[in-house]
Scaffold this motif. Structure first.
Motif, PDB file in Angstrom:
ATOM      1  N   VAL A  66      35.137  29.498  37.140  1.00  0.00           N
ATOM      2  CA  VAL A  66      35.825  30.795  37.174  1.00  0.00           C
ATOM      3  C   VAL A  66      37.321  30.605  37.413  1.00  0.00           C
ATOM      4  N   GLU A  67      37.671  29.792  38.421  1.00  0.00           N
ATOM      5  CA  GLU A  67      39.097  29.572  38.716  1.00  0.00           C
ATOM      6  C   GLU A  67      39.788  28.894  37.532  1.00  0.00           C
ATOM      7  N   GLY A  68      39.086  27.972  36.878  1.00  0.00           N
ATOM      8  CA  GLY A  68      39.654  27.274  35.726  1.00  0.00           C
ATOM      9  C   GLY A  68      39.973  28.249  34.602  1.00  0.00           C
ATOM     10  N   LEU A  69      39.048  29.184  34.331  1.00  0.00           N
ATOM     11  CA  LEU A  69      39.268  30.167  33.265  1.00  0.00           C
ATOM     12  C   LEU A  69      40.449  31.072  33.613  1.00  0.00           C
ATOM     13  N   ILE A  70      40.562  31.454  34.898  1.00  0.00           N
ATOM     14  CA  ILE A  70      41.678  32.318  35.304  1.00  0.00           C
ATOM     15  C   ILE A  70      43.003  31.591  35.091  1.00  0.00           C
ATOM     16  N   VAL A  71      43.055  30.329  35.560  1.00  0.00           N
ATOM     17  CA  VAL A  71      44.298  29.560  35.423  1.00  0.00           C
ATOM     18  C   VAL A  71      44.639  29.365  33.938  1.00  0.00           C
ATOM     19  N   PHE A  72      43.603  29.079  33.134  1.00  0.00           N
ATOM     20  CA  PHE A  72      43.831  28.911  31.699  1.00  0.00           C
ATOM     21  C   PHE A  72      44.418  30.178  31.085  1.00  0.00           C
ATOM     22  N   ALA A  73      43.835  31.352  31.406  1.00  0.00           N
ATOM     23  CA  ALA A  73      44.306  32.614  30.835  1.00  0.00           C
ATOM     24  C   ALA A  73      45.736  32.899  31.271  1.00  0.00           C
TER      25      ALA A  73
END
Ligand code: CUA
Length: 341
Positions: A66-73
């Protein structure tokens, strides 16, 4: 000028927060933590420990996805000068929504199977021939009633390597019984009979603490379990069934016994063969315990004297009143208490 002062204040606040935070974090490294629930020392506590270990790693995985997807976005769609790139706008995605609902459902259902199984396991009385101890929560100490009339306080003595059943009641308000290394906690509620079982693999002392706010001295309502090898436990039990030792004639201790009987002490405390009070702890074999008054004082003459001098002063709200004893009376009473082996 104003700005400068405000800036200093803010950095000081940050320093305070960082220092306190670091202190709390480093406290987690403590080696001497007798109530460390992460180091179980009996099979029931181990069952609970196993329960959180693999869900913990699932949670770590979910966290990084989840944190990875947020940072990516955030990075991919950050504002850039001169261009106006926006993510493709969509209005609903049936497949995505169904799978984002179904996946957590599967994970939670998977977690519930071992959780419910463990709950049911821990709620079962142990197999036949186990020791059952009645536990009574008082403001602010624990009473233990064994079969054959043995009563003691604060220190629960159990045989090591065996299952022990506790039937818990409260004499006044809600307390909560917890010895972290031996099992989870159990609320002790007026008018209800609660159940908990313990198992200590090895002989030793296991520390606990009342974990439900129960009045002035809640923080001073500690307890401990003392696990003994079976033979020593049987000997302890046999000793506890004896009536109290008689102090030698003409001794200070004998004078103390007289005081115990003539002052209000006898109305509240049992000393087998001497008195039958039921309000405070049974003192027949007081010296077989290492601590007293909710396990907050080490058992020695100095502490007993301080306690007799002013119980509510030592332990706020203590139901044992200050009897305004003279120093001579205190000395005799302590001499007597020291004979109660
Ligand atoms: Cu008993 Cu808190």
């Amino acid at each position: 000028m104003h700005k400068l002062v405000r800036g200093t204040r803010r950095s000081r606040a940050w320093l305070t927060v960082a220092t306190v935070g670091l202190g709390l974090l480093l406290a987690g490294c403590a080696k001497n933590a007798p109530q460390d629930t992460l180091r179980p020392e009996g099979k029931f506590a181990e069952q609970i420990d196993r329960l959180w270990q693999w869900p913990y790693w699932i949670a770590v995985g979910v966290f990084f996805v989840v944190e990875g997807l947020i940072v990516f976005a955030l990075w991919r769609f950050r504002a850039r000068a001169g261009e106006e790139e926006r993510p493709k706008q969509i209005h609903g995605n049936f497949k995505l929504e169904i799978s984002l609902t179904a996946l957590p459902l599967v994970i939670l259902l998977g977690l519930s199977v071992p959780t419910v199984g463990t709950l049911l396991d821990l709620a079962d009385e142990p197999a036949a021939n186990h020791l059952t101890v009645n536990v009574v929560g008082h403001q602010w100490w624990w009473e233990y009633q064994y079969p054959n009339g043995v009563r003691t306080a604060n220190e629960l003595v159990i045989p090591a390597g065996e299952d022990v059943a506790l039937h818990l009641r409260s004499a006044d308000v809600i307390h909560s019984y917890w010895i972290p290394k031996l099992n989870g906690k159990r609320d002790v509620i007026p008018g209800r009979l609660q159940f908990l079982k313990l198992h200590a693999d090895e002989p030793g002392y296991y520390y606990g603490q009342c974990v439900e706010f129960c009045g002035d001295s809640h923080a001073y309502m500690r307890n401990r379990a003392r696990a003994l090898p079976k033979a020593e436990f049987d000997q302890w039990m046999a000793d506890q069934q004896q009536v109290a030792a008689k102090p030698p004639a003409g001794s200070d201790a004998e004078a103390g016994m007289g005081l115990f009987q003539s002052k209000p002490c006898a109305g509240c405390h049992t000393i087998k063969g001497v008195s039958q009070g039921r309000i405070g702890p049974d003192l027949t074999h007081l010296q077989s315990r290492r601590t007293f008054a909710g396990s907050i004082f080490t058992m020695n003459a100095e502490n007993l004297a301080a306690w007799l001098r002013d119980p509510p002063g030592e332990k706020p709200g203590s139901k044992m009143p200050n009897l305004h004893l003279s120093e001579d009376e205190i000395r005799s009473l302590v001499a007597y208490l020291e004979t109660l082996k």
